[in-house]
Design an enzyme around this catalytic site. Structure first.
Site, PDB file in Angstrom:
ATOM      1  N   THR A  13       5.695  32.591 -17.331  1.00  0.00           N
ATOM      2  CA  THR A  13       5.771  33.727 -16.403  1.00  0.00           C
ATOM      3  C   THR A  13       7.171  33.873 -15.819  1.00  0.00           C
ATOM      4  O   THR A  13       7.817  34.920 -15.942  1.00  0.00           O
ATOM      5  CB  THR A  13       4.735  33.540 -15.273  1.00  0.00           C
ATOM      6  OG1 THR A  13       3.454  33.376 -15.861  1.00  0.00           O
ATOM      7  CG2 THR A  13       4.712  34.740 -14.343  1.00  0.00           C
ATOM      8  N   ALA A  43      14.176  28.582 -25.351  1.00  0.00           N
ATOM      9  CA  ALA A  43      13.303  27.733 -26.172  1.00  0.00           C
ATOM     10  C   ALA A  43      11.890  27.725 -25.604  1.00  0.00           C
ATOM     11  O   ALA A  43      11.699  27.563 -24.393  1.00  0.00           O
ATOM     12  CB  ALA A  43      13.857  26.306 -26.203  1.00  0.00           C
ATOM     13  N   GLU A 129      16.826  26.830  -6.009  1.00  0.00           N
ATOM     14  CA  GLU A 129      16.369  27.804  -5.005  1.00  0.00           C
ATOM     15  C   GLU A 129      14.922  28.245  -5.227  1.00  0.00           C
ATOM     16  O   GLU A 129      14.147  28.398  -4.284  1.00  0.00           O
ATOM     17  CB  GLU A 129      17.287  29.039  -5.033  1.00  0.00           C
ATOM     18  CG  GLU A 129      16.961  30.088  -4.002  1.00  0.00           C
ATOM     19  CD  GLU A 129      17.183  29.593  -2.563  1.00  0.00           C
ATOM     20  OE1 GLU A 129      18.327  29.333  -2.207  1.00  0.00           O
ATOM     21  OE2 GLU A 129      16.176  29.463  -1.827  1.00  0.00           O
ATOM     22  N   VAL A 132      11.228  26.607  -3.874  1.00  0.00           N
ATOM     23  CA  VAL A 132      10.554  26.789  -2.582  1.00  0.00           C
ATOM     24  C   VAL A 132      10.547  28.271  -2.210  1.00  0.00           C
ATOM     25  O   VAL A 132      11.595  28.908  -2.132  1.00  0.00           O
ATOM     26  CB  VAL A 132      11.271  25.997  -1.462  1.00  0.00           C
ATOM     27  CG1 VAL A 132      10.576  26.232  -0.121  1.00  0.00           C
ATOM     28  CG2 VAL A 132      11.318  24.520  -1.785  1.00  0.00           C
ATOM     29  N   ILE A 136      12.664  33.912  -1.452  1.00  0.00           N
ATOM     30  CA  ILE A 136      13.273  33.748  -0.118  1.00  0.00           C
ATOM     31  C   ILE A 136      14.441  32.747  -0.216  1.00  0.00           C
ATOM     32  O   ILE A 136      14.245  31.628  -0.690  1.00  0.00           O
ATOM     33  CB  ILE A 136      12.244  33.207   0.900  1.00  0.00           C
ATOM     34  CG1 ILE A 136      11.052  34.157   1.011  1.00  0.00           C
ATOM     35  CG2 ILE A 136      12.900  32.980   2.257  1.00  0.00           C
ATOM     36  CD1 ILE A 136       9.937  33.642   1.914  1.00  0.00           C
ATOM     37  N   GLU A 190      -0.668  27.875  -9.618  1.00  0.00           N
ATOM     38  CA  GLU A 190      -0.165  26.846 -10.529  1.00  0.00           C
ATOM     39  C   GLU A 190      -1.113  26.737 -11.721  1.00  0.00           C
ATOM     40  O   GLU A 190      -2.278  27.153 -11.649  1.00  0.00           O
ATOM     41  CB  GLU A 190      -0.125  25.493  -9.823  1.00  0.00           C
ATOM     42  CG  GLU A 190       0.824  25.430  -8.653  1.00  0.00           C
ATOM     43  CD  GLU A 190       2.255  25.753  -9.036  1.00  0.00           C
ATOM     44  OE1 GLU A 190       2.823  25.047  -9.876  1.00  0.00           O
ATOM     45  OE2 GLU A 190       2.803  26.731  -8.506  1.00  0.00           O
ATOM     46  N   LYS A 205       6.929  21.555  -1.525  1.00  0.00           N
ATOM     47  CA  LYS A 205       8.004  22.403  -0.995  1.00  0.00           C
ATOM     48  C   LYS A 205       8.462  21.900   0.373  1.00  0.00           C
ATOM     49  O   LYS A 205       9.654  21.872   0.671  1.00  0.00           O
ATOM     50  CB  LYS A 205       7.508  23.850  -0.914  1.00  0.00           C
ATOM     51  CG  LYS A 205       7.190  24.437  -2.289  1.00  0.00           C
ATOM     52  CD  LYS A 205       6.384  25.715  -2.182  1.00  0.00           C
ATOM     53  CE  LYS A 205       6.042  26.273  -3.557  1.00  0.00           C
ATOM     54  NZ  LYS A 205       5.050  27.354  -3.526  1.00  0.00           N
ATOM     55  N   GLY A 302       5.065  34.704  -8.322  1.00  0.00           N
ATOM     56  CA  GLY A 302       5.084  35.889  -9.180  1.00  0.00           C
ATOM     57  C   GLY A 302       6.355  35.953 -10.002  1.00  0.00           C
ATOM     58  O   GLY A 302       7.379  35.342  -9.657  1.00  0.00           O
TER      59      GLY A 302
END
Ligand code: HSE
Length: 443
Positions: A13, A43, A129, A132, A136, A190, A205, A302
């Protein structure tokens, strides 16, 4: 300037979103950065799923080692997740002197200390980045924008799946399972959704954020974790009656030489800014001594929101490469030799307000018995209500407390459990309102 060559491992995703941004927004990114990002390889073992992307010849490959072993690749983007192969690829890439971008919070929470050390020793950057809160920029904020602040507290909604489920139950009365199925269909959850529901994803996180905020080593094992699987529509309704909303909160507070780091469902006042963070949105409030309060919100899960954060990391690293500036901003916000080991307070030592829902027999003296045990354990009652209908011979009694120490709460509840008039185990939800964890006061 020479193009920066990228190899991405994993095209699920988020990986698909990253490839799309790099291909579709290549020109705009180059206009902004002056750097051409060349996605040389992607890959993935799955070569058949249609990702809606037209890769150039030879770009979409099956074997990740082609990326690791290619001396031309500057940045390896790990988008597989999980703890096994991902770790192997990241470690190998670092050893080969490649910079790495990952969104793998589980891996960083559990093995981040070692990976960051390895990256530093190899003189490469490890950026994360997207690990978490999706899009944001909380990691960048803690590493860069808030550099002049002592971070006193950080309270976040860090799991989009749980927030989506709680919102659907609260606003639409949807059953838990249906809300979860919708979150999965939207690509928030998940691969193993128990990681979401049981609070572990948020705890991964929080372990990362707590370390960044306090200049401490990542310590996932001591983060207290409790998920949302025991939250019922009845408690959501009672919360509303008391002017609260229930959210899965990730809380980190600096207590001087100790840290509070806990993930659990909490009641927060309806007018708390986090109460209105709905659906799969994430949000974080940071309290810093200079900024006072900072509030950040956005999609925490997402495809495209998470991909946006990954590409932002890629650009940061590409800029470092162009200027020979790896390590310019230390990965964990503090110089590696300044990072301390700090103890996390056991949950039994926290002091907060509590909501209890007991199922009790409806007869004289029952409330007095409950109040007596709470009082003997130093727990002062703020309000009490007998609400709702009798089920299986029991009626619900809801009690809200003043400040109480968790150890005292656990002792009192064990004593209450031994009363014959009390039915199944009570529901206990901590309350986070403005003064909930202030130093104990005489209330
Ligand atoms: N499963 C995670 C969530 C995805 O629901 O927030 C982002 O880490």
């Amino acid at each position: 300037m020479r193009p920066v060559k990228l190899g991405m491992i994993g095209c699920g995703t988020v990986g698909t979103g990253v490839a799309r941004l790099l291909i579709e927004k290549q020109h705009m990114i180059e206009q902004r950065t002056g750097i051409a990002l060349d996605l040389k390889y992607v890959a993935d073992l799955d070569q058949t799923t249609d990702r809606g992307i037209v890769f150039g010849p030879g770009v979409f490959i099956q074997d990740a080692w082609t990326i690791i072993n290619d001396p031309e690749i500057d940045i390896v983007v790990e988008m597989i997740g999980g703890l096994t192969v991902a770790r192997e690829f990241i470690s190998a890439a670092i050893e080969k002197g490649k910079h790495v971008v990952t969104a793998n919070k589980a891996l960083l929470a559990k093995q981040g200390n070692e990976l960051f050390r390895a990256a530093q020793a190899a003189g490469v950057d490890l950026a994360y980045e997207a690990s978490v809160a999706g899009c944001i920029p909380i990691i960048k904020s803690l590493r860069e924008a808030l550099v002049a602040n002592e971070i006193q507290a950080l309270v976040g909604i860090l799991n989009g799946t749980c927030n989506y489920i709680l919102t659907k139950i609260t606003d639409e009365g949807l059953p838990f399972d249906q809300a979860l199925a919708q979150a999965q269909a939207n690509g928030y959850a998940e691969a193993d959704p128990t990681l979401d529901i049981e609070g572990l994803d948020a705890a991964h996180k929080l372990a990362i954020l707590a370390a960044l905020a306090n200049g401490m080593r990542i310590n996932f094992d001591d983060v207290y974790v409790e998920g949302i699987s025991k939250i019922t529509p009845l408690d959501i309704q009672f919360a509303r009656d008391f002017g609260y909303r229930i959210k899965l909160l990730a809380i980190c507070k600096n207590r001087g030489d100790k840290i509070e780091a806990r993930v659990h469902p909490a009641m927060i006042p309806e007018d708390n800014i986090l109460s209105n963070v709905s659906g799969s949105l994430n949000a974080i409030t940071v309290t810093g001594h200079a900024v006072q309060n900072l509030f950040l919100s956005g999609f925490g899960a997402g495809m495209m929101p998470t991909a946006s954060a990954v590409v932002s990391d890629i650009v940061d690293l590409a800029r470092n490469i162009q200027y020979g500036a790896a390590g310019r901003v230390p990965s964990m916000a503090y110089q590696p030799d300044q990072i301390k080991t700090m103890p996390i307070l056991p949950i039994t030592d926290i002091v907060t307000h509590y909501y209890f829902r007991f199922a009790v027999e409806d007869r004289p003296g029952v409330l007095a018995a409950l109040a007596g045990i709470l009082g003997q354990n130093g727990i002062s009652i703020k309000s009490v209500q007998q609400k709702g209908r009798k089920t299986n011979g029991h009626v619900p009694i809801v009690i809200i407390t003043h400040h109480a120490r968790e150890a005292d709460v656990q002792k009192a509840l064990a004593e209450i459990d031994r009363l014959e008039v009390v039915g199944p185990a009570p529901v206990v939800i901590r309350i986070e309102d403005e003064n909930a964890t202030a130093a104990e006061t005489a209330e």
